[in-house]
Design an enzyme around this catalytic site. Sequence first.
Site, PDB file in Angstrom:
ATOM      1  N   GLU A  64       0.831  -1.208   0.000  1.00 43.05           N
ATOM      2  CA  GLU A  64       0.000   0.000   0.000  1.00 43.05           C
ATOM      3  C   GLU A  64       0.864   1.256   0.000  1.00 43.05           C
ATOM      4  O   GLU A  64       1.779   1.396   0.818  1.00 43.05           O
ATOM      5  CB  GLU A  64      -0.901  -0.012   1.232  1.00 43.05           C
ATOM      6  CG  GLU A  64      -2.316   0.379   0.942  1.00 43.05           C
ATOM      7  CD  GLU A  64      -3.014  -0.602   0.006  1.00 43.05           C
ATOM      8  OE1 GLU A  64      -3.189  -0.247  -1.179  1.00 43.05           O
ATOM      9  OE2 GLU A  64      -3.392  -1.688   0.437  1.00 43.05           O
ATOM     10  N   HIS A  65       0.568   2.156  -0.932  1.00 41.59           N
ATOM     11  CA  HIS A  65       1.274   3.430  -1.120  1.00 41.59           C
ATOM     12  C   HIS A  65       2.716   3.226  -1.596  1.00 41.59           C
ATOM     13  O   HIS A  65       3.498   4.170  -1.629  1.00 41.59           O
ATOM     14  CB  HIS A  65       1.249   4.283   0.155  1.00 41.59           C
ATOM     15  CG  HIS A  65      -0.097   4.864   0.445  1.00 41.59           C
ATOM     16  ND1 HIS A  65      -0.433   6.166   0.165  1.00 41.59           N
ATOM     17  CD2 HIS A  65      -1.214   4.298   0.984  1.00 41.59           C
ATOM     18  CE1 HIS A  65      -1.697   6.385   0.531  1.00 41.59           C
ATOM     19  NE2 HIS A  65      -2.185   5.261   1.020  1.00 41.59           N
ATOM     20  N   THR A  66       3.045   2.032  -1.975  1.00 44.64           N
ATOM     21  CA  THR A  66       4.366   1.762  -2.545  1.00 44.64           C
ATOM     22  C   THR A  66       4.419   2.084  -4.026  1.00 44.64           C
ATOM     23  O   THR A  66       5.501   2.299  -4.578  1.00 44.64           O
ATOM     24  CB  THR A  66       4.753   0.290  -2.339  1.00 44.64           C
ATOM     25  OG1 THR A  66       3.648  -0.534  -2.752  1.00 44.64           O
ATOM     26  CG2 THR A  66       5.065  -0.006  -0.880  1.00 44.64           C
TER      27      THR A  66
ATOM     28  N   SER B   5     -24.127   7.347 -16.849  1.00 47.72           N
ATOM     29  CA  SER B   5     -23.820   6.221 -15.968  1.00 47.72           C
ATOM     30  C   SER B   5     -25.015   5.900 -15.081  1.00 47.72           C
ATOM     31  O   SER B   5     -25.933   6.716 -14.930  1.00 47.72           O
ATOM     32  CB  SER B   5     -22.604   6.542 -15.088  1.00 47.72           C
ATOM     33  OG  SER B   5     -22.967   7.397 -14.032  1.00 47.72           O
TER      34      SER B   5
ATOM     35  N   ALA C  86     -14.846   2.207  -1.491  1.00 48.26           N
ATOM     36  CA  ALA C  86     -14.501   1.109  -0.594  1.00 48.26           C
ATOM     37  C   ALA C  86     -13.038   0.714  -0.668  1.00 48.26           C
ATOM     38  O   ALA C  86     -12.613  -0.232  -0.009  1.00 48.26           O
ATOM     39  CB  ALA C  86     -15.375  -0.114  -0.911  1.00 48.26           C
ATOM     40  N   GLY C  87     -12.251   1.407  -1.486  1.00 52.80           N
ATOM     41  CA  GLY C  87     -10.858   1.012  -1.645  1.00 52.80           C
ATOM     42  C   GLY C  87     -10.681  -0.138  -2.611  1.00 52.80           C
ATOM     43  O   GLY C  87      -9.646  -0.806  -2.604  1.00 52.80           O
TER      44      GLY C  87
ATOM     45  N   SER D 223     -12.963   1.431  -7.818  1.00 54.14           N
ATOM     46  CA  SER D 223     -14.040   1.640  -8.793  1.00 54.14           C
ATOM     47  C   SER D 223     -13.591   2.602  -9.885  1.00 54.14           C
ATOM     48  O   SER D 223     -14.042   2.495 -11.041  1.00 54.14           O
ATOM     49  CB  SER D 223     -15.286   2.175  -8.092  1.00 54.14           C
ATOM     50  OG  SER D 223     -14.999   3.384  -7.394  1.00 54.14           O
ATOM     51  N   SER D 224     -12.685   3.519  -9.545  1.00 55.41           N
ATOM     52  CA  SER D 224     -12.221   4.483 -10.548  1.00 55.41           C
ATOM     53  C   SER D 224     -11.419   3.799 -11.650  1.00 55.41           C
ATOM     54  O   SER D 224     -11.625   4.065 -12.840  1.00 55.41           O
ATOM     55  CB  SER D 224     -11.386   5.575  -9.891  1.00 55.41           C
ATOM     56  OG  SER D 224     -10.281   5.031  -9.199  1.00 55.41           O
TER      57      SER D 224
ATOM     58  N   ASP E  90      -3.576   0.361  -9.673  1.00 57.82           N
ATOM     59  CA  ASP E  90      -4.982   0.006  -9.863  1.00 57.82           C
ATOM     60  C   ASP E  90      -5.290  -0.293 -11.319  1.00 57.82           C
ATOM     61  O   ASP E  90      -5.978  -1.270 -11.653  1.00 57.82           O
ATOM     62  CB  ASP E  90      -5.881   1.133  -9.367  1.00 57.82           C
ATOM     63  CG  ASP E  90      -5.741   1.373  -7.871  1.00 57.82           C
ATOM     64  OD1 ASP E  90      -5.130   0.536  -7.185  1.00 57.82           O
ATOM     65  OD2 ASP E  90      -6.232   2.413  -7.398  1.00 57.82           O
TER      66      ASP E  90
END
Length: 388
Positions: free
Chosen positions: A35-37, A69, A129-130, A133-134, A178
């Site tokens: 995470e955040h890496t 949408s 929710a992490g 979705s983006s 992502d």
Amino acid sequence: MSDPIPAAAALLSTLTDRAPEGVWSAPGRVNLIGEHTDYNEGFVLPFAIGHRTAAAVALRDDDLVRVVSDFADEPVDVSLADLDDAIERGGLDWAAYPLGVAWALRAAAGHGAARGVDIAIASDVPVGAGLSSSAAIESSVASALNDVWDAGLDRVALARIGRIAENDAVGAPTGIMDQMASMLGRADAATFLDCRSLETASVDLGFGAAGLEILVIDTLVKHAHSSGGYRERRASCEAGAAALGVPWLRDVAVADLDRARDLLDDETFRRVRHIVTENQRVLDTVEALRTDGPRAIGELLTASHVSMRDDFEISVAELDLAVETALAAGAIGARMTGGGFGGAAIALLPADRIEDAASAVAHAFATAGYTAPHTFTVTPSEGARRDA
């Protein structure tokens, strides 16, 4: 929630009488660890999930790009001629994601390839929710426009298009994890990504064979990557790297942390320590999966959460309670996933403990006076594809 693929096609029919050129879909993702890496040119290990966003596309006779949408009331349209100005002005809200992709893809493929299109988007990826979705929106629209505009870009290039849209059109300072996970996912596997070289390797997870499942605990605490906390963490990482004389924290090893402690203020040091140890945890998780199987990764997942809670300080009380309760209910490992400040936790559980763990978390949230969480399982799944 309805299947997004026919839902997108049905939504498109409310926008135009033209037959769709096709329907494309892309998944959300769970980040197993790392995470955040990604924006520190480090390592990540996400997997695509079965929840997907679909984009149905019809060509137009003019140069309008019109998007609609199932999570917005009204269509948004911008002409190709005005697209650059519209992105620069901002204020597009949700439409910045698909229109940002159109803008970035048009620039990459050459303006002559672009044509007016109607795009209808439907999704069953939980928002906020992490679970990215983006990136699911970006990857589905990028896949669709790549085909209908005959752009000829490969999957890694399309992931880059999605990141450009997110960074420059939406204004969220995220890395490329992502989009790569959404584009490159494979069933029953995670995508090991080197965020410096963009080299990837598919890593078998073997959850089903080991009798394990991933339970997602969506706290329903909403977060936004374009908000201040994410930017502050990225700025701390950049400051730490500069003070240590390296371009990125990827270039700092665990053995360098003693030196870093002497050079950095306490807060910056803890931010750096999270990134450096998290990179090592990703490498250790990949090795454990390859040599010992998924039951060997639990302590690494839980250690990741502790690091995000204490060093990077991106957890919230609801996420901590979800992790603690899942572990007490028999999880092999658990951690928050995603950018933090809300969103979801994941727990790796024996399949026969899923219901008990979900019930225990619901009870714990009720006792604490928190909003009831949304819990569901996810399966490592296929990445972006054309569906119709």
